[in-house]
Design a protein around this motif. Sequence first.
Motif, PDB file in Angstrom:
ATOM      1  N   LYS A  90    -204.718 -19.219  35.083  1.00  0.00           N
ATOM      2  CA  LYS A  90    -204.918 -17.946  34.509  1.00  0.00           C
ATOM      3  C   LYS A  90    -206.225 -17.304  34.930  1.00  0.00           C
ATOM      4  N   ALA A  91    -207.407 -18.252  34.767  1.00  0.00           N
ATOM      5  CA  ALA A  91    -208.884 -17.653  35.296  1.00  0.00           C
ATOM      6  C   ALA A  91    -208.968 -17.149  36.624  1.00  0.00           C
ATOM      7  N   PHE A  92    -208.200 -17.872  37.436  1.00  0.00           N
ATOM      8  CA  PHE A  92    -207.896 -17.727  39.076  1.00  0.00           C
ATOM      9  C   PHE A  92    -207.284 -16.378  39.103  1.00  0.00           C
ATOM     10  N   MET A 131    -191.356 -15.334  39.123  1.00  0.00           N
ATOM     11  CA  MET A 131    -192.751 -15.490  38.905  1.00  0.00           C
ATOM     12  C   MET A 131    -193.778 -14.985  39.871  1.00  0.00           C
ATOM     13  N   PHE A 132    -193.190 -14.844  41.217  1.00  0.00           N
ATOM     14  CA  PHE A 132    -193.913 -14.262  42.290  1.00  0.00           C
ATOM     15  C   PHE A 132    -193.962 -12.847  41.754  1.00  0.00           C
ATOM     16  N   ALA A 133    -192.728 -12.213  41.547  1.00  0.00           N
ATOM     17  CA  ALA A 133    -192.638 -10.767  41.189  1.00  0.00           C
ATOM     18  C   ALA A 133    -193.590 -10.181  39.975  1.00  0.00           C
ATOM     19  N   GLN A 134    -193.641 -11.282  38.839  1.00  0.00           N
ATOM     20  CA  GLN A 134    -194.186 -10.875  37.481  1.00  0.00           C
ATOM     21  C   GLN A 134    -195.355 -11.650  37.440  1.00  0.00           C
ATOM     22  N   VAL A 135    -195.887 -12.661  38.157  1.00  0.00           N
ATOM     23  CA  VAL A 135    -197.271 -13.213  37.832  1.00  0.00           C
ATOM     24  C   VAL A 135    -198.103 -12.796  39.084  1.00  0.00           C
ATOM     25  N   LEU A 136    -197.611 -13.344  40.155  1.00  0.00           N
ATOM     26  CA  LEU A 136    -198.424 -13.395  41.636  1.00  0.00           C
ATOM     27  C   LEU A 136    -198.861 -12.065  42.094  1.00  0.00           C
ATOM     28  N   ASN A 137    -197.849 -11.328  42.286  1.00  0.00           N
ATOM     29  CA  ASN A 137    -197.956  -9.993  42.789  1.00  0.00           C
ATOM     30  C   ASN A 137    -198.894  -9.263  42.032  1.00  0.00           C
ATOM     31  N   PRO A 138    -198.631  -8.960  40.622  1.00  0.00           N
ATOM     32  CA  PRO A 138    -199.315  -8.242  39.797  1.00  0.00           C
ATOM     33  C   PRO A 138    -200.447  -8.983  39.374  1.00  0.00           C
ATOM     34  N   MET A 139    -200.833 -10.088  39.634  1.00  0.00           N
ATOM     35  CA  MET A 139    -201.841 -10.797  39.287  1.00  0.00           C
ATOM     36  C   MET A 139    -202.014 -10.850  37.823  1.00  0.00           C
ATOM     37  N   ASP A 140    -200.898 -11.260  37.088  1.00  0.00           N
ATOM     38  CA  ASP A 140    -200.811 -11.006  35.772  1.00  0.00           C
ATOM     39  C   ASP A 140    -200.894 -12.376  34.867  1.00  0.00           C
ATOM     40  N   SER A 141    -202.014 -12.766  34.419  1.00  0.00           N
ATOM     41  CA  SER A 141    -202.177 -13.966  33.825  1.00  0.00           C
ATOM     42  C   SER A 141    -201.624 -13.848  32.396  1.00  0.00           C
ATOM     43  N   GLY A 142    -201.129 -12.802  31.829  1.00  0.00           N
ATOM     44  CA  GLY A 142    -200.644 -12.631  30.620  1.00  0.00           C
ATOM     45  C   GLY A 142    -199.229 -13.180  30.921  1.00  0.00           C
ATOM     46  N   VAL A 169    -198.099 -15.683  32.767  1.00  0.00           N
ATOM     47  CA  VAL A 169    -198.036 -16.987  33.274  1.00  0.00           C
ATOM     48  C   VAL A 169    -197.329 -18.129  32.309  1.00  0.00           C
ATOM     49  N   ASP A 170    -197.446 -17.998  30.881  1.00  0.00           N
ATOM     50  CA  ASP A 170    -196.722 -18.734  29.866  1.00  0.00           C
ATOM     51  C   ASP A 170    -195.387 -18.792  30.055  1.00  0.00           C
ATOM     52  N   ARG A 171    -194.678 -17.663  30.468  1.00  0.00           N
ATOM     53  CA  ARG A 171    -193.308 -17.536  30.587  1.00  0.00           C
ATOM     54  C   ARG A 171    -192.740 -18.307  31.782  1.00  0.00           C
ATOM     55  N   PHE A 172    -193.422 -18.637  32.806  1.00  0.00           N
ATOM     56  CA  PHE A 172    -192.976 -19.382  33.861  1.00  0.00           C
ATOM     57  C   PHE A 172    -193.543 -20.712  34.119  1.00  0.00           C
ATOM     58  N   ILE A 173    -194.750 -21.161  33.700  1.00  0.00           N
ATOM     59  CA  ILE A 173    -195.396 -22.528  33.699  1.00  0.00           C
ATOM     60  C   ILE A 173    -195.550 -23.219  32.742  1.00  0.00           C
ATOM     61  N   SER A 174    -195.462 -24.548  32.867  1.00  0.00           N
ATOM     62  CA  SER A 174    -195.238 -25.360  31.702  1.00  0.00           C
ATOM     63  C   SER A 174    -196.669 -25.562  31.401  1.00  0.00           C
ATOM     64  N   PRO A 175    -196.513 -25.965  30.046  1.00  0.00           N
ATOM     65  CA  PRO A 175    -198.189 -26.349  29.537  1.00  0.00           C
ATOM     66  C   PRO A 175    -198.681 -27.485  30.157  1.00  0.00           C
ATOM     67  N   GLY A 176    -197.949 -28.346  30.618  1.00  0.00           N
ATOM     68  CA  GLY A 176    -198.190 -29.496  31.319  1.00  0.00           C
ATOM     69  C   GLY A 176    -198.507 -29.437  32.769  1.00  0.00           C
ATOM     70  N   TYR A 177    -198.438 -28.427  33.340  1.00  0.00           N
ATOM     71  CA  TYR A 177    -198.538 -27.920  34.763  1.00  0.00           C
ATOM     72  C   TYR A 177    -199.386 -28.961  35.436  1.00  0.00           C
ATOM     73  N   ILE A 178    -198.744 -29.492  36.697  1.00  0.00           N
ATOM     74  CA  ILE A 178    -199.763 -30.496  37.331  1.00  0.00           C
ATOM     75  C   ILE A 178    -200.119 -29.384  38.858  1.00  0.00           C
ATOM     76  N   GLN A 179    -201.195 -29.482  39.208  1.00  0.00           N
ATOM     77  CA  GLN A 179    -201.771 -28.753  40.348  1.00  0.00           C
ATOM     78  C   GLN A 179    -202.209 -29.678  41.278  1.00  0.00           C
ATOM     79  N   HIS A 180    -201.794 -29.803  42.654  1.00  0.00           N
ATOM     80  CA  HIS A 180    -201.899 -30.598  43.681  1.00  0.00           C
ATOM     81  C   HIS A 180    -202.850 -30.050  44.694  1.00  0.00           C
ATOM     82  N   ASN A 181    -203.363 -28.793  44.590  1.00  0.00           N
ATOM     83  CA  ASN A 181    -204.380 -28.266  45.656  1.00  0.00           C
ATOM     84  C   ASN A 181    -205.647 -28.652  45.081  1.00  0.00           C
TER      85      ASN A 181
END
Length: 129
Positions: free
Chosen positions: A53-55, A17-28, A30-42
């Motif tokens: 995705k918007a971020f 996920m770091f290699a394919q989502v965070l470093n390239p900032m690829d919102s497209g 996200v769905d391969r790595f993050i659950s639809p029910g994703y819980i964010q604590h920040n």
Amino acid sequence: MSRTPQEEANLKLVLDMFAQVLNPMDSGAVDRFISPGYIQHNQSVEPGVASLKAFLDMIREQTPKAVHDVKRAFVDGDHVTVHYHVRRWPDDLGWAVIDIFRVENGLIAEHWDVMQDVIEGGPNPNSPF
């Protein structure tokens, strides 16, 4: 101490996920790595996958050379912890970040993080990394 096959899979998921989502900032991606029910604590970030995705899209537009340089990663059961260096610009000192992810059913289901500024000239000569 050896890892279970599930721990290996959880660690691989997060590092991929770091290699394919965070470093390239690829919102497209996200769905391969993050659950639809994703819980964010920040508490500074809106919850849910859509806000993630918007971020990513905003960061990619504002700072396309941002880097998430992973220094170390640990896995314990369904939790993966990653310690890394974020730099939004090439000459930026950035932040030292620790993310904790909980993996469920092969996807990242939950996220916590802590961040601190990287500074020069502080009283402690040890690097945060």
